[in-house]
Write an enzyme that holds these catalytic residues in place. Sequence first.
Site, PDB file in Angstrom:
ATOM      1  N   LEU A  80       8.722  -9.916  -2.324  1.00  0.00           N
ATOM      2  CA  LEU A  80       8.157  -8.628  -2.594  1.00  0.00           C
ATOM      3  C   LEU A  80       8.827  -8.340  -4.154  1.00  0.00           C
ATOM      4  CD1 LEU A  80       8.731  -6.377   0.320  1.00  0.00           C
ATOM      5  CD2 LEU A  80       6.662  -7.188  -0.497  1.00  0.00           C
ATOM      6  N   ASP A  81       8.253  -7.611  -5.067  1.00  0.00           N
ATOM      7  CA  ASP A  81       8.858  -7.285  -6.336  1.00  0.00           C
ATOM      8  C   ASP A  81      10.124  -6.365  -6.105  1.00  0.00           C
ATOM      9  OD1 ASP A  81       6.533  -8.359  -7.590  1.00  0.00           O
ATOM     10  OD2 ASP A  81       5.540  -6.420  -7.879  1.00  0.00           O
ATOM     11  N   GLU A  82      10.844  -6.583  -7.087  1.00  0.00           N
ATOM     12  CA  GLU A  82      12.097  -5.838  -7.081  1.00  0.00           C
ATOM     13  C   GLU A  82      12.087  -4.462  -6.597  1.00  0.00           C
ATOM     14  OE1 GLU A  82      15.995  -5.012  -9.996  1.00  0.00           O
ATOM     15  OE2 GLU A  82      14.330  -6.158 -10.687  1.00  0.00           O
ATOM     16  N   THR A 131       9.539  -2.954  -5.242  1.00  0.00           N
ATOM     17  CA  THR A 131       8.608  -2.558  -3.996  1.00  0.00           C
ATOM     18  C   THR A 131       9.230  -2.604  -2.733  1.00  0.00           C
ATOM     19  OG1 THR A 131       6.693  -3.712  -5.107  1.00  0.00           O
ATOM     20  CG2 THR A 131       6.740  -3.487  -2.801  1.00  0.00           C
ATOM     21  N   ARG A 141      -0.741  -4.011  -8.360  1.00  0.00           N
ATOM     22  CA  ARG A 141      -0.267  -3.361  -9.508  1.00  0.00           C
ATOM     23  C   ARG A 141      -1.551  -3.596 -10.341  1.00  0.00           C
ATOM     24  NH1 ARG A 141       5.670  -5.012 -10.625  1.00  0.00           N
ATOM     25  NH2 ARG A 141       5.531  -3.346 -12.280  1.00  0.00           N
TER      26      ARG A 141
END
Length: 286
Positions: free
Chosen positions: A121-123, A125, A221
Amino acid sequence: MPGKLKTAEGEERLSAALAWLETSLGAPSKLIRKLQAEDGIKLAGDRLRLRIFPPRVSQYTPYWHELTVLYEDEFCLVVHKPAGVKVHPDGAGQEATLVNMVAALYAERGEQAAPGHIHRLDEYTSGPVLFAKNEYAQLKLDEAMSRKSIGRTYIAFVHGIVSRDLKVIDKPIGRDRHHSQRRRVSPTGKPAITRVELLETYPAASLVRLTLETGRTHQIRVHLADAGHPLIGDKLYGGKTDELPFQALHGERLIFPHPLMGDDIQVDDPTPPVWDRLKKRLAGLS
């Protein structure tokens, strides 16, 4: 008890058991070859014994931090990743990443296991992250990921009122040559499909549920920004940060096939407290 299997004429019982492992159980052929080389497969009477839980040494330095375990058994671990925590180090020498925290969890328990994350997961998120606890699970879950058999559902607060007619975003995504960190919708990019469900609307924002059919970097996004509804807090893709300093994106649900039994495991991750406060502000209640 594959030792009871009927063998063909001239076939050894072990050979029949190995064939059963690959065809009936679905054991990865790579793992079978490794177990054979390391003498990790034995027939004990009618029973087949596999050494699939050998001690594993973690390459990550343990970092003690409270973790929320959402699901766990002998093969899998799912933990909640808070916003602002990276899944793994990116070469800058960080030790406060999710894999370091999982390494600390194993160390605290005295488990000789290494944290093998299946997806990222993105940092910023939040949401559930799946880990394999042994090599068998790692190989099976990696295969499931490549087959797109692992389902991920997200929810997000976005700017503007999303039309109920916006149900699918099917646009390829590629790198943005003008910005090293950004991705963009591009005719020459890789296929990307995001399914959209409108859940709630507010005076100037919407809450949407998003299901990924592909897993491109920053897919949600990029797709929502291209549709004119950047995520609240997502400065990189045009979102405003006055309500939240990072993108309002949370992994709501994770569904994956159990590496041994094959049945689907569903793990839900409740939204963090900051979401309740954001929702009240968007609704004009605070």
